[in-house]
Scaffold this motif. Sequence first.
Motif, PDB file in Angstrom:
ATOM      1  N   ARG A 118     -12.482   0.128  -0.645  1.00  0.00           N
ATOM      2  CA  ARG A 118     -12.992   1.156   0.044  1.00  0.00           C
ATOM      3  C   ARG A 118     -13.555   0.679   1.213  1.00  0.00           C
ATOM      4  O   ARG A 118     -14.478  -0.290   1.043  1.00  0.00           O
ATOM      5  CB  ARG A 118     -13.751   2.051  -0.733  1.00  0.00           C
ATOM      6  CG  ARG A 118     -13.071   2.574  -1.971  1.00  0.00           C
ATOM      7  CD  ARG A 118     -13.912   3.656  -2.775  1.00  0.00           C
ATOM      8  NE  ARG A 118     -13.102   4.325  -3.560  1.00  0.00           N
ATOM      9  CZ  ARG A 118     -12.627   5.346  -3.664  1.00  0.00           C
ATOM     10  NH1 ARG A 118     -12.491   5.992  -2.733  1.00  0.00           N
ATOM     11  NH2 ARG A 118     -11.900   5.992  -4.566  1.00  0.00           N
ATOM     12  N   LYS A 154      -9.143   8.594  -5.097  1.00  0.00           N
ATOM     13  CA  LYS A 154      -8.120   8.024  -4.030  1.00  0.00           C
ATOM     14  C   LYS A 154      -9.011   7.889  -2.944  1.00  0.00           C
ATOM     15  O   LYS A 154      -9.837   8.515  -2.635  1.00  0.00           O
ATOM     16  CB  LYS A 154      -6.913   8.621  -4.108  1.00  0.00           C
ATOM     17  CG  LYS A 154      -5.984   8.997  -5.386  1.00  0.00           C
ATOM     18  CD  LYS A 154      -5.377   7.665  -5.356  1.00  0.00           C
ATOM     19  CE  LYS A 154      -4.592   7.792  -6.981  1.00  0.00           C
ATOM     20  NZ  LYS A 154      -4.295   6.662  -7.238  1.00  0.00           N
ATOM     21  N   ARG A 155      -8.609   6.988  -2.139  1.00  0.00           N
ATOM     22  CA  ARG A 155      -9.086   6.825  -0.829  1.00  0.00           C
ATOM     23  C   ARG A 155      -8.598   7.849   0.113  1.00  0.00           C
ATOM     24  O   ARG A 155      -7.317   8.308   0.024  1.00  0.00           O
ATOM     25  CB  ARG A 155      -8.546   5.564  -0.123  1.00  0.00           C
ATOM     26  CG  ARG A 155      -9.130   4.280  -0.827  1.00  0.00           C
ATOM     27  CD  ARG A 155      -8.543   3.003  -0.269  1.00  0.00           C
ATOM     28  NE  ARG A 155      -9.103   2.771   1.192  1.00  0.00           N
ATOM     29  CZ  ARG A 155      -8.737   1.816   1.788  1.00  0.00           C
ATOM     30  NH1 ARG A 155      -7.521   0.939   1.272  1.00  0.00           N
ATOM     31  NH2 ARG A 155      -9.203   1.650   3.153  1.00  0.00           N
ATOM     32  N   SER A 178       0.513   8.519  -7.499  1.00  0.00           N
ATOM     33  CA  SER A 178       1.329   7.349  -7.282  1.00  0.00           C
ATOM     34  C   SER A 178       0.868   6.756  -5.813  1.00  0.00           C
ATOM     35  O   SER A 178       1.474   5.728  -5.522  1.00  0.00           O
ATOM     36  CB  SER A 178       2.734   7.750  -7.223  1.00  0.00           C
ATOM     37  OG  SER A 178       2.915   8.747  -6.193  1.00  0.00           O
ATOM     38  N   ILE A 233       0.892  -1.073  -0.107  1.00  0.00           N
ATOM     39  CA  ILE A 233      -0.107   0.074   0.166  1.00  0.00           C
ATOM     40  C   ILE A 233       1.065   1.324  -0.207  1.00  0.00           C
ATOM     41  O   ILE A 233       1.757   1.311   0.813  1.00  0.00           O
ATOM     42  CB  ILE A 233      -1.054   0.042   1.297  1.00  0.00           C
ATOM     43  CG1 ILE A 233      -1.918  -1.314   1.302  1.00  0.00           C
ATOM     44  CG2 ILE A 233      -1.595   1.218   1.422  1.00  0.00           C
ATOM     45  CD1 ILE A 233      -2.737  -1.297   2.672  1.00  0.00           C
ATOM     46  N   ARG A 234       0.630   2.165  -0.936  1.00  0.00           N
ATOM     47  CA  ARG A 234       1.358   3.326  -1.062  1.00  0.00           C
ATOM     48  C   ARG A 234       0.570   4.419  -0.477  1.00  0.00           C
ATOM     49  O   ARG A 234      -0.698   4.760  -0.795  1.00  0.00           O
ATOM     50  CB  ARG A 234       1.692   3.734  -2.243  1.00  0.00           C
ATOM     51  CG  ARG A 234       2.472   2.840  -3.095  1.00  0.00           C
ATOM     52  CD  ARG A 234       2.895   3.209  -4.734  1.00  0.00           C
ATOM     53  NE  ARG A 234       4.043   2.372  -5.121  1.00  0.00           N
ATOM     54  CZ  ARG A 234       3.739   1.129  -5.823  1.00  0.00           C
ATOM     55  NH1 ARG A 234       2.414   0.558  -5.831  1.00  0.00           N
ATOM     56  NH2 ARG A 234       4.649   0.505  -6.157  1.00  0.00           N
ATOM     57  N   LEU A 273      -7.511  -3.447  -1.004  1.00  0.00           N
ATOM     58  CA  LEU A 273      -7.577  -1.846  -1.067  1.00  0.00           C
ATOM     59  C   LEU A 273      -9.146  -1.307  -1.357  1.00  0.00           C
ATOM     60  O   LEU A 273      -9.237  -0.640  -1.907  1.00  0.00           O
ATOM     61  CB  LEU A 273      -6.659  -1.436  -2.106  1.00  0.00           C
ATOM     62  CG  LEU A 273      -5.138  -1.629  -1.618  1.00  0.00           C
ATOM     63  CD1 LEU A 273      -4.147  -0.958  -2.940  1.00  0.00           C
ATOM     64  CD2 LEU A 273      -4.893  -0.705  -0.532  1.00  0.00           C
ATOM     65  N   ASP A 322      -2.037   5.073  -3.185  1.00  0.00           N
ATOM     66  CA  ASP A 322      -3.102   4.434  -3.008  1.00  0.00           C
ATOM     67  C   ASP A 322      -4.219   5.123  -2.165  1.00  0.00           C
ATOM     68  O   ASP A 322      -5.370   5.073  -2.372  1.00  0.00           O
ATOM     69  CB  ASP A 322      -3.001   2.970  -2.469  1.00  0.00           C
ATOM     70  CG  ASP A 322      -1.921   2.094  -3.358  1.00  0.00           C
ATOM     71  OD1 ASP A 322      -2.461   2.034  -4.714  1.00  0.00           O
ATOM     72  OD2 ASP A 322      -1.163   1.834  -2.807  1.00  0.00           O
ATOM     73  N   VAL A 323      -3.511   5.769  -1.062  1.00  0.00           N
ATOM     74  CA  VAL A 323      -4.249   6.230  -0.085  1.00  0.00           C
ATOM     75  C   VAL A 323      -3.720   7.624   0.350  1.00  0.00           C
ATOM     76  O   VAL A 323      -2.506   7.776   0.419  1.00  0.00           O
ATOM     77  CB  VAL A 323      -4.380   5.477   1.303  1.00  0.00           C
ATOM     78  CG1 VAL A 323      -5.104   6.139   2.393  1.00  0.00           C
ATOM     79  CG2 VAL A 323      -4.813   4.125   1.068  1.00  0.00           C
ATOM     80  N   CYS A 373       3.972  -1.247   3.593  1.00  0.00           N
ATOM     81  CA  CYS A 373       3.397  -0.152   3.036  1.00  0.00           C
ATOM     82  C   CYS A 373       4.735   0.730   2.548  1.00  0.00           C
ATOM     83  O   CYS A 373       5.875   0.700   3.117  1.00  0.00           O
ATOM     84  CB  CYS A 373       2.710   0.681   4.000  1.00  0.00           C
ATOM     85  SG  CYS A 373       3.474   1.300   5.469  1.00  0.00           S
TER      86      CYS A 373
END
Length: 395
Positions: free
Chosen positions: A389, A325-326, A292, A2-3, A387, A294-295, A43
């Motif tokens: 939501r 994006k989240r 770039s 996870i980024r 990932l 994810d969250v 992460c």
Amino acid sequence: MIRVLVAPDKFKGSSSALDVAEAVAAGVRRVLGEATADGRPGCEVVCLPMADGGEGTAGCFVAAGFTARPATVTGPLGEPVDGPYYRRGRAAFVELADAAGMTLCGPGLRPLDATTAGVGELVRAAVRDGADHVYVGLGGSASTDGGVGLLAALGGRFLDAGGRDLRPGGGHLEDLCTVDLADVWRSTDGVAVTLVADVDAPLLGPAGAAHVFAAQKGATPQDVDRLERGLARLVDVAAATYGPGYREIADRPGAGAAGGAGYALLAALGAEYRSGIEVVKELVGFDAYARSADVLVTGEGRVDEQTLRGKVVAGVAQTARTLDKRLLVVSGRCDLPAAALQGLGVEGAVSLLELEPDVRRCMTDAAVLLERAGALLAERHLRGASLQRGVGVAG
């Protein structure tokens, strides 16, 4: 893997934006672990301190390549203060709080006498140093002088009925009879000015500079009324001298920023008003970082109705929606209802007051609590490989 992009504002009075980002990031890493070169899941966390035009915005300009130039200028109460301006190429940035901020007053706030003179002196120094585009960050002001001090430092004349210069501060604007901006225009000829602000308030009225912001600068209800009358007098005299456009400008977004300094920049210098968070996002290349990730994790000291009007959380939320994006939020205190957070696209939120009900400890132990908040968000919303939501913003 996870980024995660951690991009908060400062928590005023306790932690800089960088300190907030690093503490939250530490909590996320503690829960998720760090991804390794051999492919072990975890992460990747990037910290990107943000600002919205208020105090602390200079740090974002520095991160974008601006360098500080030292200057000594008039402080909000008339004493000399060291307040730098910042240069990159032909551009300059001036942070109002460096010359006219409440933090420079110590315990002795004087809302009727505080001046923006030092801000004008910084603008003047930047222009003499070769800048032809000056960004002025408005936030944290101790003054409600309508920017008269700022303009006087650039050559403006503001006189009473006896032809005497007005005393500094918004408390004396009721005595204004003459405005002369000729030397202001000469001293800034060929210079573009951008007003960078975290509020879009007009100058006058119940949503204006005096009624909304003067109390936090130490003004009593009677002071607020006096400051409102003074600002209205400034508009009347300016409009009588230079035309009705000066009255129309008082209603523009940002005219009420920093005790009316926004009005001075818009009216006398023809400044462009821009949302501070949008300027900062451009400077630091925020959208590229966000693409770039994810969250996105953002935050500010207090999340409330003002958040919805150009603060960092709202600006980051706009990008999150655009890029799908989240979005997670950490705050010192959250006064927005769940429906409003959901409207911003917030998946999860934690406030420090949920973890520690003592406000004083939230300030003194902010780093520890911010790390706990980051860990809690990771536990609730990021742990596990999925990932997908989440739902709701209760935690």
